[in-house]
Design an enzyme around this catalytic site. Sequence first.
Site, PDB file in Angstrom:
ATOM      1  N   LYS A   1       5.737  22.820 -16.671  1.00 49.82           N
ATOM      2  CA  LYS A   1       4.856  21.712 -16.299  1.00 49.82           C
ATOM      3  C   LYS A   1       4.452  21.800 -14.837  1.00 49.82           C
ATOM      4  O   LYS A   1       3.295  21.544 -14.484  1.00 49.82           O
ATOM      5  CB  LYS A   1       5.527  20.372 -16.593  1.00 49.82           C
ATOM      6  CG  LYS A   1       4.585  19.202 -16.320  1.00 49.82           C
ATOM      7  CD  LYS A   1       5.042  17.882 -16.875  1.00 49.82           C
ATOM      8  CE  LYS A   1       3.968  16.821 -16.631  1.00 49.82           C
ATOM      9  NZ  LYS A   1       4.383  15.480 -17.078  1.00 49.82           N
TER      10      LYS A   1
ATOM     11  N   LYS B   1       2.327  11.143 -12.263  1.00 49.85           N
ATOM     12  CA  LYS B   1       1.644  10.086 -13.011  1.00 49.85           C
ATOM     13  C   LYS B   1       2.513   8.831 -13.018  1.00 49.85           C
ATOM     14  O   LYS B   1       3.662   8.867 -13.433  1.00 49.85           O
ATOM     15  CB  LYS B   1       1.362  10.531 -14.449  1.00 49.85           C
ATOM     16  CG  LYS B   1       0.217  11.528 -14.563  1.00 49.85           C
ATOM     17  CD  LYS B   1      -0.118  11.803 -16.018  1.00 49.85           C
ATOM     18  CE  LYS B   1      -1.317  12.735 -16.140  1.00 49.85           C
ATOM     19  NZ  LYS B   1      -1.660  13.004 -17.556  1.00 49.85           N
TER      20      LYS B   1
ATOM     21  N   HIS C   1      -0.910  14.689 -28.151  1.00 49.05           N
ATOM     22  CA  HIS C   1      -0.867  13.330 -27.615  1.00 49.05           C
ATOM     23  C   HIS C   1      -2.089  12.496 -28.000  1.00 49.05           C
ATOM     24  O   HIS C   1      -2.023  11.271 -27.954  1.00 49.05           O
ATOM     25  CB  HIS C   1      -0.735  13.360 -26.088  1.00 49.05           C
ATOM     26  CG  HIS C   1       0.641  13.705 -25.616  1.00 49.05           C
ATOM     27  ND1 HIS C   1       1.266  14.890 -25.951  1.00 49.05           N
ATOM     28  CD2 HIS C   1       1.528  13.021 -24.841  1.00 49.05           C
ATOM     29  CE1 HIS C   1       2.471  14.919 -25.383  1.00 49.05           C
ATOM     30  NE2 HIS C   1       2.648  13.800 -24.713  1.00 49.05           N
TER      31      HIS C   1
ATOM     32  N   HIS D   1      -0.440   9.450 -29.314  1.00 49.64           N
ATOM     33  CA  HIS D   1      -0.486   8.177 -28.595  1.00 49.64           C
ATOM     34  C   HIS D   1      -1.105   7.083 -29.453  1.00 49.64           C
ATOM     35  O   HIS D   1      -0.672   5.915 -29.407  1.00 49.64           O
ATOM     36  CB  HIS D   1      -1.291   8.329 -27.308  1.00 49.64           C
ATOM     37  CG  HIS D   1      -0.470   8.727 -26.123  1.00 49.64           C
ATOM     38  ND1 HIS D   1      -1.026   9.210 -24.955  1.00 49.64           N
ATOM     39  CD2 HIS D   1       0.868   8.715 -25.907  1.00 49.64           C
ATOM     40  CE1 HIS D   1      -0.066   9.476 -24.081  1.00 49.64           C
ATOM     41  NE2 HIS D   1       1.088   9.191 -24.632  1.00 49.64           N
TER      42      HIS D   1
ATOM     43  N   ASN E   1      -1.428  17.544 -22.871  1.00 46.83           N
ATOM     44  CA  ASN E   1      -1.656  16.453 -23.825  1.00 46.83           C
ATOM     45  C   ASN E   1      -1.704  16.953 -25.265  1.00 46.83           C
ATOM     46  O   ASN E   1      -2.111  16.201 -26.160  1.00 46.83           O
ATOM     47  CB  ASN E   1      -2.964  15.731 -23.487  1.00 46.83           C
ATOM     48  CG  ASN E   1      -2.867  14.942 -22.195  1.00 46.83           C
ATOM     49  OD1 ASN E   1      -2.019  14.078 -22.047  1.00 46.83           O
ATOM     50  ND2 ASN E   1      -3.726  15.258 -21.244  1.00 46.83           N
TER      51      ASN E   1
ATOM     52  N   HIS F   1       8.438   7.668 -28.177  1.00 48.26           N
ATOM     53  CA  HIS F   1       7.307   8.508 -27.771  1.00 48.26           C
ATOM     54  C   HIS F   1       7.349   9.878 -28.444  1.00 48.26           C
ATOM     55  O   HIS F   1       6.371  10.324 -29.043  1.00 48.26           O
ATOM     56  CB  HIS F   1       7.315   8.675 -26.248  1.00 48.26           C
ATOM     57  CG  HIS F   1       6.284   9.618 -25.736  1.00 48.26           C
ATOM     58  ND1 HIS F   1       4.943   9.301 -25.673  1.00 48.26           N
ATOM     59  CD2 HIS F   1       6.389  10.897 -25.264  1.00 48.26           C
ATOM     60  CE1 HIS F   1       4.269  10.329 -25.187  1.00 48.26           C
ATOM     61  NE2 HIS F   1       5.117  11.303 -24.922  1.00 48.26           N
TER      62      HIS F   1
ATOM     63  N   ARG G   1      -4.578  21.116 -16.932  1.00 52.61           N
ATOM     64  CA  ARG G   1      -3.541  20.086 -17.102  1.00 52.61           C
ATOM     65  C   ARG G   1      -3.736  19.311 -18.409  1.00 52.61           C
ATOM     66  O   ARG G   1      -2.784  18.741 -18.942  1.00 52.61           O
ATOM     67  CB  ARG G   1      -3.533  19.135 -15.902  1.00 52.61           C
ATOM     68  CG  ARG G   1      -2.386  18.119 -15.973  1.00 52.61           C
ATOM     69  CD  ARG G   1      -2.168  17.386 -14.669  1.00 52.61           C
ATOM     70  NE  ARG G   1      -1.100  16.404 -14.792  1.00 52.61           N
ATOM     71  CZ  ARG G   1      -0.572  15.727 -13.780  1.00 52.61           C
ATOM     72  NH1 ARG G   1      -1.009  15.941 -12.546  1.00 52.61           N
ATOM     73  NH2 ARG G   1       0.388  14.850 -13.981  1.00 52.61           N
TER      74      ARG G   1
ATOM     75  N   GLU H   1       8.826  16.983 -26.276  1.00 53.70           N
ATOM     76  CA  GLU H   1       8.001  17.477 -25.163  1.00 53.70           C
ATOM     77  C   GLU H   1       8.346  18.930 -24.826  1.00 53.70           C
ATOM     78  O   GLU H   1       7.473  19.711 -24.434  1.00 53.70           O
ATOM     79  CB  GLU H   1       8.177  16.590 -23.935  1.00 53.70           C
ATOM     80  CG  GLU H   1       7.586  15.196 -24.070  1.00 53.70           C
ATOM     81  CD  GLU H   1       6.059  15.166 -24.058  1.00 53.70           C
ATOM     82  OE1 GLU H   1       5.429  16.186 -23.690  1.00 53.70           O
ATOM     83  OE2 GLU H   1       5.494  14.120 -24.420  1.00 53.70           O
TER      84      GLU H   1
ATOM     85  N   ARG I   1       0.810  -1.232   0.000  1.00 52.22           N
ATOM     86  CA  ARG I   1       0.000   0.000   0.000  1.00 52.22           C
ATOM     87  C   ARG I   1       0.841   1.280   0.000  1.00 52.22           C
ATOM     88  O   ARG I   1       0.354   2.348   0.354  1.00 52.22           O
ATOM     89  CB  ARG I   1      -0.992   0.004   1.167  1.00 52.22           C
ATOM     90  CG  ARG I   1      -2.010  -1.117   1.104  1.00 52.22           C
ATOM     91  CD  ARG I   1      -3.173  -0.862   2.043  1.00 52.22           C
ATOM     92  NE  ARG I   1      -4.172  -1.907   1.908  1.00 52.22           N
ATOM     93  CZ  ARG I   1      -4.265  -2.975   2.699  1.00 52.22           C
ATOM     94  NH1 ARG I   1      -3.390  -3.118   3.697  1.00 52.22           N
ATOM     95  NH2 ARG I   1      -5.203  -3.867   2.516  1.00 52.22           N
TER      96      ARG I   1
ATOM     97  N   GLU J   1      -5.976  16.742 -13.513  1.00 52.32           N
ATOM     98  CA  GLU J   1      -6.329  16.849 -14.931  1.00 52.32           C
ATOM     99  C   GLU J   1      -7.826  17.075 -15.146  1.00 52.32           C
ATOM    100  O   GLU J   1      -8.463  16.450 -15.994  1.00 52.32           O
ATOM    101  CB  GLU J   1      -5.859  15.599 -15.692  1.00 52.32           C
ATOM    102  CG  GLU J   1      -5.603  15.871 -17.167  1.00 52.32           C
ATOM    103  CD  GLU J   1      -4.825  14.754 -17.848  1.00 52.32           C
ATOM    104  OE1 GLU J   1      -5.406  14.080 -18.692  1.00 52.32           O
ATOM    105  OE2 GLU J   1      -3.632  14.584 -17.538  1.00 52.32           O
TER     106      GLU J   1
END
Length: 355
Positions: free
Chosen positions: A217, A137, A238, A242, A235, A259, A231, A179, A115, A227
């Site tokens: 960022k 993330k 993306h 993606h 993306n 990427h 935020r 990026e 945990r 997000e």
Amino acid sequence: MDSITYKNCKIHFNTTCYTAINAHIQQHNFSKIFILVDENTHTHCLPLFLEQLHTDIAIEIIEIESGEIHKTIDTCVGVWNTLSDLDADRKSLMINIGGGVITDLGGFVACTFKRGIAYVNVPTTLLSMVDASVGGKTGVDLGHLKNQIGVISDPDMVLIDPNFLHTLPANQMRSGLAEMLKHGLISSDAYWQKFQELSALTLADLDMLIYESVIIKKNVVDEDPFEDGIRKTLNYGHTLGHAIESYFLSNPNKTTLLHGEAIVIGMILACYISTELTNFPKALTDSIKTLFISYYGKVTINKDEYAPIMELLKYDKKNNHGNINFVLLEAIGKPKIDCKVDNDIIIDAFEYYAS
């Protein structure tokens, strides 16, 4: 460079990294230290890091295979089992040394094992320094679908030492630069202009640009940690990027894209769509396309591949209520979120990229 704080996480730079991690270890009475690496960072980065680490606490090295293809729950299970076998407890510390795959997966492993145990990220690629280093993330891919499983959980600290960049091949540097280019497009024309003469950039310039990218960022994440709004601008490029990355990853007839290579295509497509829907100047779209292709080249995407790529859009994490949501630009530094885009315009964007 001053360290940067967001929420309970500190981001340290250059030699401050090692002063900070040694003090952190001394202060927290960790039972064991586990360092997660892949075969590349084990060879090229771990020795440099261990030279700077001063502790009598037992250290165990866990190595996983490199590459996006190994960013899976199966890999996590292997690491969880190894932690268990090596008697990790809730007072253990995990240090993730590597690119975005290592920091995403290692962070997810750490914040779910028993945990949650403490962890520190040491990004060693340009991409992970300016992107994965901020925002908390963590997670893994679900098959070829990117980042479908994960949680938002901040490390205790992030250590950004640009000396690790000397170990990177050119294509990995370009991937990370994508990026940073995105940060320019969504944040400010002043930052964007610094990238117009890429060949003229020095390592000293890069050091400062990394710092600026992290601040860009960090400011967005501070305002919107989960997000819900601004935020989403991170993306940009993306949504289709993606989907393209996933398609190339899953198709044995295609060469896997890094990427950043996929995101560059996504940004060109998003610029074209912005010209069509949000009045982004056509001349700017053309100049961005020219700049990106001059640096990254052009990837062949055949007409019969548009549909399967677009089918993957339904898995984008920004979607809600069955809607596919795009981030577009009204101007450089002025993004617009939650934009709906017809398939015909997406196809036109692919044609524009190919032309």
